[in-house]
Design a protein around this motif. Structure first.
Motif, PDB file in Angstrom:
ATOM      1  N   GLU A  84      48.910  12.227-101.485  1.00  0.00           N
ATOM      2  CA  GLU A  84      48.090  12.732-100.380  1.00  0.00           C
ATOM      3  C   GLU A  84      46.758  13.272-100.894  1.00  0.00           C
ATOM      4  O   GLU A  84      45.696  13.000-100.312  1.00  0.00           O
ATOM      5  CB  GLU A  84      48.855  13.830 -99.647  1.00  0.00           C
ATOM      6  CG  GLU A  84      48.118  14.401 -98.451  1.00  0.00           C
ATOM      7  CD  GLU A  84      48.940  15.433 -97.697  1.00  0.00           C
ATOM      8  OE1 GLU A  84      48.357  16.144 -96.864  1.00  0.00           O
ATOM      9  OE2 GLU A  84      50.158  15.526 -97.948  1.00  0.00           O
ATOM     10  N   LEU A  85      46.802  14.047-101.985  1.00  0.00           N
ATOM     11  CA  LEU A  85      45.575  14.586-102.563  1.00  0.00           C
ATOM     12  C   LEU A  85      44.654  13.468-103.054  1.00  0.00           C
ATOM     13  O   LEU A  85      43.429  13.533-102.893  1.00  0.00           O
ATOM     14  CB  LEU A  85      45.909  15.526-103.726  1.00  0.00           C
ATOM     15  CG  LEU A  85      46.547  16.860-103.351  1.00  0.00           C
ATOM     16  CD1 LEU A  85      47.076  17.561-104.601  1.00  0.00           C
ATOM     17  CD2 LEU A  85      45.537  17.750-102.634  1.00  0.00           C
TER      18      LEU A  85
ATOM     19  N   CYS B 148      40.015  10.965-103.654  1.00  0.00           N
ATOM     20  CA  CYS B 148      39.658   9.966-104.662  1.00  0.00           C
ATOM     21  C   CYS B 148      39.660   8.523-104.163  1.00  0.00           C
ATOM     22  O   CYS B 148      38.961   7.676-104.722  1.00  0.00           O
ATOM     23  CB  CYS B 148      40.617  10.061-105.850  1.00  0.00           C
ATOM     24  SG  CYS B 148      41.032  11.737-106.381  1.00  0.00           S
ATOM     25  N   ALA B 149      40.478   8.223-103.151  1.00  0.00           N
ATOM     26  CA  ALA B 149      40.701   6.829-102.763  1.00  0.00           C
ATOM     27  C   ALA B 149      39.451   6.157-102.221  1.00  0.00           C
ATOM     28  O   ALA B 149      39.315   4.933-102.312  1.00  0.00           O
ATOM     29  CB  ALA B 149      41.827   6.742-101.732  1.00  0.00           C
ATOM     30  N   MET B 150      38.507   6.923-101.647  1.00  0.00           N
ATOM     31  CA  MET B 150      37.318   6.297-101.080  1.00  0.00           C
ATOM     32  C   MET B 150      36.471   5.604-102.148  1.00  0.00           C
ATOM     33  O   MET B 150      35.695   4.701-101.829  1.00  0.00           O
ATOM     34  CB  MET B 150      36.465   7.318-100.325  1.00  0.00           C
ATOM     35  CG  MET B 150      35.818   8.396-101.158  1.00  0.00           C
ATOM     36  SD  MET B 150      36.980   9.659-101.732  1.00  0.00           S
ATOM     37  CE  MET B 150      37.482  10.393-100.190  1.00  0.00           C
TER      38      MET B 150
ATOM     39  N   ASN C 150      39.926   3.420-104.712  1.00  0.00           N
ATOM     40  CA  ASN C 150      40.920   2.614-104.005  1.00  0.00           C
ATOM     41  C   ASN C 150      42.234   3.382-103.909  1.00  0.00           C
ATOM     42  O   ASN C 150      42.563   4.179-104.777  1.00  0.00           O
ATOM     43  CB  ASN C 150      41.096   1.261-104.709  1.00  0.00           C
ATOM     44  CG  ASN C 150      42.256   0.438-104.192  1.00  0.00           C
ATOM     45  OD1 ASN C 150      43.373   0.599-104.671  1.00  0.00           O
ATOM     46  ND2 ASN C 150      41.995  -0.433-103.261  1.00  0.00           N
ATOM     47  N   PHE C 151      42.997   3.132-102.861  1.00  0.00           N
ATOM     48  CA  PHE C 151      44.212   3.902-102.613  1.00  0.00           C
ATOM     49  C   PHE C 151      45.239   3.741-103.729  1.00  0.00           C
ATOM     50  O   PHE C 151      46.090   4.601-103.933  1.00  0.00           O
ATOM     51  CB  PHE C 151      44.825   3.478-101.272  1.00  0.00           C
ATOM     52  CG  PHE C 151      45.540   2.159-101.310  1.00  0.00           C
ATOM     53  CD1 PHE C 151      46.916   2.094-101.401  1.00  0.00           C
ATOM     54  CD2 PHE C 151      44.820   0.965-101.280  1.00  0.00           C
ATOM     55  CE1 PHE C 151      47.563   0.876-101.440  1.00  0.00           C
ATOM     56  CE2 PHE C 151      45.460  -0.244-101.314  1.00  0.00           C
ATOM     57  CZ  PHE C 151      46.839  -0.305-101.402  1.00  0.00           C
ATOM     58  N   ALA C 152      45.180   2.637-104.479  1.00  0.00           N
ATOM     59  CA  ALA C 152      46.116   2.413-105.581  1.00  0.00           C
ATOM     60  C   ALA C 152      45.467   2.634-106.940  1.00  0.00           C
ATOM     61  O   ALA C 152      46.047   2.297-107.961  1.00  0.00           O
ATOM     62  CB  ALA C 152      46.681   0.998-105.514  1.00  0.00           C
TER      63      ALA C 152
ATOM     64  N   ILE D 181      43.271  -4.332-103.200  1.00  0.00           N
ATOM     65  CA  ILE D 181      41.867  -4.036-102.899  1.00  0.00           C
ATOM     66  C   ILE D 181      41.706  -3.275-101.590  1.00  0.00           C
ATOM     67  O   ILE D 181      40.584  -2.950-101.203  1.00  0.00           O
ATOM     68  CB  ILE D 181      41.032  -5.327-102.857  1.00  0.00           C
ATOM     69  CG1 ILE D 181      41.632  -6.326-101.851  1.00  0.00           C
ATOM     70  CG2 ILE D 181      40.921  -5.955-104.213  1.00  0.00           C
ATOM     71  CD1 ILE D 181      40.846  -7.624-101.732  1.00  0.00           C
ATOM     72  N   GLY D 182      42.797  -2.970-100.905  1.00  0.00           N
ATOM     73  CA  GLY D 182      42.710  -2.105 -99.740  1.00  0.00           C
ATOM     74  C   GLY D 182      42.994  -2.826 -98.433  1.00  0.00           C
ATOM     75  O   GLY D 182      42.868  -4.044 -98.331  1.00  0.00           O
TER      76      GLY D 182
END
Length: 260
Positions: free
Chosen positions: A147-148, A153-155, A158-160, A231-232
């Motif tokens: 969640e953090l 950071c994901a923006m 990337n979420f992974a 890649i999202g």
């Protein structure tokens, strides 16, 4: 009786007793005396070695006193963590000025990196190299770390943690299979375009949670088929629409020609 007394009063006996006393005193001092000066000299030697390495490899861009220049920032106050991250990942020393320093082959040994970090840390206070327990990810809350990471950071990454492009030729590097120490150091030092996440923004425990999440992503196998490079959802959705609809249109055209 007179012969025995004469032997006891032999002139050599006094010299032997004095020599024996000196030997015993010297041995006792060598065993019991503290050695703070030796430890201090070791630290001075490490800083001295770091300064020599700095002058030979870094001063061209950062200045002889690490004061910075037009092509490189000042290193006063960046701390040992920044040096350990930049040099420990091969980003520094940089062969030539560029928009961003990419990860490359490490050019220094661990002892040399520690010496460089000690020298820069001696210039001004800054973030220290974290201890191994704070960066292992062990005991971290993976769900909270995820969640953090998605919020902070994901923006960019990337979420992974696969990385992504930024503006003006810069990029957010991939965080896949990156050591927890370097992830933690990046958060507290803010390299390149990354903001600084100090302990007031994200606590040390929360940083360990993020590391635990990224390590879980490294170990987790994708169970949903092709991951398309992680890649999202936006890019993956666009891929599905373009190629999926393209295939459907092509199939419809083929059926129309066959029917005609």
């Amino acid at each position: 009786m007179n012969a025995l007394a004469a032997r006891r009063r032999h002139p050599a006996a006094i010299a032997v007793l004095i020599l024996l006393g000196l030997v015993v005193t010297g041995l006792a001092y060598s065993v019991l005396a503290p050695r703070p000066a030796q430890a201090s000299a070791s630290g001075v030697d490490q800083v001295g070695l770091g300064k020599k390495l700095f002058l030979a490899n870094c001063a061209t861009c950062h200045g002889l006193q690490a004061q910075g220049s037009k092509v490189a920032p000042s290193l006063a106050g960046v701390g040992a963590a920044a040096v350990d991250f930049q040099v420990g990942t091969g980003r520094m020393p940089l062969a030539k000025p560029d928009v961003q320093a990419p990860k490359q082959r490490v050019q220094f040994s661990n002892d040399e990196i520690a010496a460089l970090a000690a020298y820069v840390a001696s210039l001004a206070p800054g973030p220290a190299i974290p201890d191994s327990q704070s960066v292992s990810g062990q005991g971290g809350n993976v769900a909270m770390g995820g969640e953090l990471f998605r919020v902070n950071c994901a923006m960019c990454h990337n979420f992974a943690g696969s990385g992504g492009a930024l503006t003006r030729g810069k990029f957010a590097p991939s965080l896949r299979n990156v050591s927890g120490k370097h992830i933690y150091e990046a958060m507290v030092t803010g390299p390149q375009s990354m903001p600084v996440f100090n302990d007031d923004n994200i606590s040390p425990q929360a940083k360990n949670d993020i590391i635990a999440y990224l390590h879980s992503v490294d170990q987790e196998e994708n169970v949903g088929g092709m991951n398309l490079g992680n890649i999202g959802p936006v890019s993956e959705g666009l891929f599905a629409w373009v190629f999926g609809l393209g295939l459907m249109v092509a199939f419809a055209v083929w059926l129309g020609k066959k029917a005609a």
